[in-house]
Scaffold this active site. Structure first.
Site, PDB file in Angstrom:
ATOM      1  N   ALA A 273       1.534  13.557 -22.748  1.00  0.00           N
ATOM      2  CA  ALA A 273       1.150  12.442 -23.114  1.00  0.00           C
ATOM      3  C   ALA A 273       2.030  11.985 -24.453  1.00  0.00           C
ATOM      4  CB  ALA A 273      -0.025  12.793 -24.089  1.00  0.00           C
TER       5      ALA A 273
ATOM      6  N   LYS B  52       0.069   6.438 -23.278  1.00  0.00           N
ATOM      7  CA  LYS B  52       0.387   6.898 -25.442  1.00  0.00           C
ATOM      8  C   LYS B  52       1.710   6.682 -25.093  1.00  0.00           C
ATOM      9  CE  LYS B  52      -3.374   9.012 -24.696  1.00  0.00           C
ATOM     10  NZ  LYS B  52      -3.849  10.471 -24.033  1.00  0.00           N
TER      11      LYS B  52
ATOM     12  N   PHE C  87      -6.398  19.616 -25.264  1.00  0.00           N
ATOM     13  CA  PHE C  87      -7.203  18.070 -25.263  1.00  0.00           C
ATOM     14  C   PHE C  87      -8.313  18.189 -24.461  1.00  0.00           C
ATOM     15  CE2 PHE C  87      -7.856  13.937 -23.931  1.00  0.00           C
ATOM     16  CZ  PHE C  87      -8.098  12.917 -25.325  1.00  0.00           C
ATOM     17  N   ASP C  88      -9.452  17.732 -25.074  1.00  0.00           N
ATOM     18  CA  ASP C  88     -10.506  18.141 -24.086  1.00  0.00           C
ATOM     19  C   ASP C  88     -11.372  18.118 -23.107  1.00  0.00           C
ATOM     20  OD1 ASP C  88     -10.061  14.941 -25.081  1.00  0.00           O
ATOM     21  OD2 ASP C  88     -12.231  14.440 -25.784  1.00  0.00           O
TER      22      ASP C  88
ATOM     23  N   HIS D 271     -19.725  13.950 -26.697  1.00  0.00           N
ATOM     24  CA  HIS D 271     -19.161  12.671 -28.011  1.00  0.00           C
ATOM     25  C   HIS D 271     -19.058  11.195 -27.479  1.00  0.00           C
ATOM     26  CE1 HIS D 271     -15.399  13.984 -25.902  1.00  0.00           C
ATOM     27  NE2 HIS D 271     -14.730  13.028 -26.269  1.00  0.00           N
TER      28      HIS D 271
ATOM     29  N   TYR E 130       1.177  -1.552  -0.163  1.00  0.00           N
ATOM     30  CA  TYR E 130      -0.132   0.347  -0.053  1.00  0.00           C
ATOM     31  C   TYR E 130       0.995   1.415   0.275  1.00  0.00           C
ATOM     32  CZ  TYR E 130      -4.164   3.025   0.941  1.00  0.00           C
ATOM     33  OH  TYR E 130      -4.829   3.871   0.789  1.00  0.00           O
TER      34      TYR E 130
ATOM     35  N   ASP F  89       1.409  19.459 -21.025  1.00  0.00           N
ATOM     36  CA  ASP F  89       0.059  18.385 -21.285  1.00  0.00           C
ATOM     37  C   ASP F  89       0.567  17.381 -22.233  1.00  0.00           C
ATOM     38  OD1 ASP F  89      -1.678  16.457 -21.138  1.00  0.00           O
ATOM     39  OD2 ASP F  89      -3.132  17.628 -22.496  1.00  0.00           O
TER      40      ASP F  89
HETATM   41  C1  LIG Z   1      -5.255  11.088 -23.774  1.00  0.00           C
HETATM   42  C2  LIG Z   1      -4.740  12.578 -23.751  1.00  0.00           C
HETATM   43  C3  LIG Z   1      -5.569  13.174 -22.446  1.00  0.00           C
HETATM   44  C4  LIG Z   1      -5.927  12.713 -20.961  1.00  0.00           C
HETATM   45  O1  LIG Z   1      -5.277  11.405 -20.633  1.00  0.00           O
HETATM   46  P1  LIG Z   1      -6.729  10.331 -20.425  1.00  0.00           P
HETATM   47  O2  LIG Z   1      -5.455   8.869 -20.313  1.00  0.00           O
HETATM   48  O3  LIG Z   1      -7.315   9.850 -21.493  1.00  0.00           O
HETATM   49  O4  LIG Z   1      -7.136  10.172 -19.078  1.00  0.00           O
HETATM   50  C5  LIG Z   1      -4.852  14.212 -22.199  1.00  0.00           C
HETATM   51  N1  LIG Z   1      -4.221  15.229 -22.524  1.00  0.00           N
HETATM   52  C6  LIG Z   1      -3.771  15.067 -23.678  1.00  0.00           C
HETATM   53  C7  LIG Z   1      -2.899  15.289 -24.701  1.00  0.00           C
HETATM   54  C8  LIG Z   1      -4.040  13.413 -23.993  1.00  0.00           C
HETATM   55  O5  LIG Z   1      -3.685  12.814 -25.809  1.00  0.00           O
END
Ligand SMILES: *Cc1c(COP(=O)(O)O)cnc(C)c1O
Length: 459
Positions: A217, A258, A124-125, A450, A72, A215
């Site tokens: 990914a 990613k 990103f969304d 979406h 843990y 951000d």
């Molecule tokens: C996928 C993604 C996110 C969110 O990550 P999740 O693992 O899907 O929650 C944030 N920003 C970017 C640029 C992404 O491609």
């Protein structure tokens, strides 16, 4: 003779995928309310919905899984992840989360308050969702050139420093919790951000005393493009470029699904010990104790290994080569997509393909359904369904671009699959003039609609 390109891996395990008939697909997509998220995966032949969590892990990652420490608190897997984040990215502090949006939740719960402004390059969304849900604004400062899909420039994901500076200048300092730089710029087509732009944005952030959040990914794909396209980087390793990129960031949120090539996982990393400390509360409340957050030990181990592999040139070269391969096939057939081919996906320019479908009937979604019907290929709409409604007026937002994203999972499909995708797109393209009507929404959620939206054929 020069030897042709080939992948730097071989295949150790395979997974059967099933072809279907057009009649079957017509029934399935109707049952799914014309929303491809609602299909069962077995109803899909080639799944290009996302490259998130859909990659194939390596033998070394699977073996790291077996060594996972499920304690843990203070698990060795946590410390493996900590060393990888320190060595590869240069951050001293981090919190593991179950995926990228959870990292955003932990961070934004701590640093955002109603009325704040968070400028970025095509957020990103989920990032935008987290910002707007907290009644904050997410102004887009992406360079204008990104909206011209046919323009070939090397760093189409860049932030426009003039647009950013205007916002930094006009917004009271206490309403600016951070600036978000997304690398690569997913929404603009998986397009990279140059090191020069990273430096310019970081300099502005410094000047106005606003933290820079990356951000991240697809940070490794971004570094690959810097190596290939930016002067002065050809001889640097991906890891050297990555270290340089993160010299300029104060915070990073990461969807490890990613570029860390795991099926689940994420983290938020900090340079500031104080901010790390303040974010712990929301991590503990929403994710889990600070040494596992939303992850199991085995997953943290796979992530640590994946960060290392994902920042190796060969891994990235195999991957981005495949995206470029699909792009080249589409060029052969004259099909318009966001140029040049991005890091993780091809973004078909639906407005240029389905010229008869009115924007109120969701052009890119219509193309997504057509491609599914054609060959069981699942892409995802990046257009007005994704853009949601304006949070104030509740009117539909119609972005400049209507794109169908074909995201390619890492180390998962072969170039033969890409040939099938290209041929299917061509078949839809050849009958584009006969596609005149799109879809109307029959049910939707107020934010990020979406994923669950229900549609019917427009009449
Ligand atoms: C996928 C993604 C996110 C969110 O990550 P999740 O693992 O899907 O929650 C944030 N920003 C970017 C640029 C992404 O491609």
């Amino acid at each position: 003779m020069k030897l042709p390109f080939s992948e730097s891996y071989r295949i150790k395990m395979v997974e059967h995928i099933r072809r279907s008939t057009r009649e079957e697909r017509e029934e399935w997509i109707k049952d799914a309310h014309y929303n491809l998220f609602q299909l069962k995966s077995e109803q899909v032949f080639i799944d290009l919905l996302t490259d998130s969590g859909t990659g194939a892990m390596s033998d070394r990652q699977w073996s790291a899984m077996m060594l996972g420490d499920e304690s843990y608190a203070g698990a060795s897997s946590y410390y493996n992840m900590k060393s990888a984040i320190k060595d590869i990215l240069g951050f001293d502090y981090f919190l593991p989360t179950h995926q990228g949006r959870a990292a955003e939740n932990v961070l934004f719960s701590t640093i955002l308050k109603e009325g704040d402004v968070v400028p970025g390059n095509s957020h990103f969304d989920t990032t935008k969702g987290h910002i707007e849900f907290r009644r904050c604004a997410a102004p887009d400062c992406t360079i204008d050139e990104a909206a011209d899909t046919q323009l070939e420039i090397p760093f189409k994901g860049n932030m426009d420093p003039a647009k950013l500076e205007k916002i930094l200048k006009e917004t009271p300092h206490d309403k600016l919790p951070c600036v978000v730089l997304t690398v690569t710029n997913n929404t603009a087509g998986g397009q990279p951000v140059s090191m020069k732009n990273i430096k310019e944005v970081a300099a502005l952030c410094k000047q106005y005393d606003v933290p820079l959040l990356m951000d991240s990914a697809r940070f490794a794909e971004n570094a690959y493009f810097i190596k290939q396209r930016e002067e002065g980087y050809a001889d640097k390793t991906i890891k050297e470029i990555v270290r340089e990129m993160y010299q300029y960031a104060d915070i990073m949120t990461m969807s490890s699904k990613k570029d860390a090539i795991v099926n689940m996982g994420g983290f938020v990393a900090f340079k500031s010990k104080d901010l790390w400390h303040r974010c712990q509360m929301f991590c503990i409340m929403n994710e889990g104790y600070i040494t596992y957050g939303g992850m199991s030990g085995r997953d943290m181990n796979a992530l640590a290994q994946g960060l290392d592999e994902g920042t190796e040139f060969d891994t990235l070269d195999s991957r981005i080569h495949q995206v470029a391969y699909l792009g080249a096939k589409l060029d052969e057939y004259g099909i318009p997509y966001q140029r040049p081919a991005g890091g993780h996906a091809i973004f078909l320019d639906a407005k240029k393909i389905l010229t008869n479908v009115p924007k109120e009937e969701f052009i890119a979604q219509t193309l997504a359904v057509e491609l599914y019907l054609e060959a069981g290929i699942r892409g995802v709409e990046i257009g007005s369904i994704l853009a949601d409604r304006d949070p104030v007026t509740r009117e539909n937002r119609y972005p400049r671009l209507e794109l169908l994203r074909l995201a390619i999972p890492r180390r998962t499909y072969t170039d033969n699959h890409m040939d099938v995708v290209a041929a299917a797109v061509k078949n839809v393209y050849d009958r584009r003039d006969s596609i005149k009507r799109g879809y109307v929404i029959t049910a939707e959620l107020p934010v990020m609609r979406h994923f669950t939206v229900e549609l019917d054929k427009a009449k």
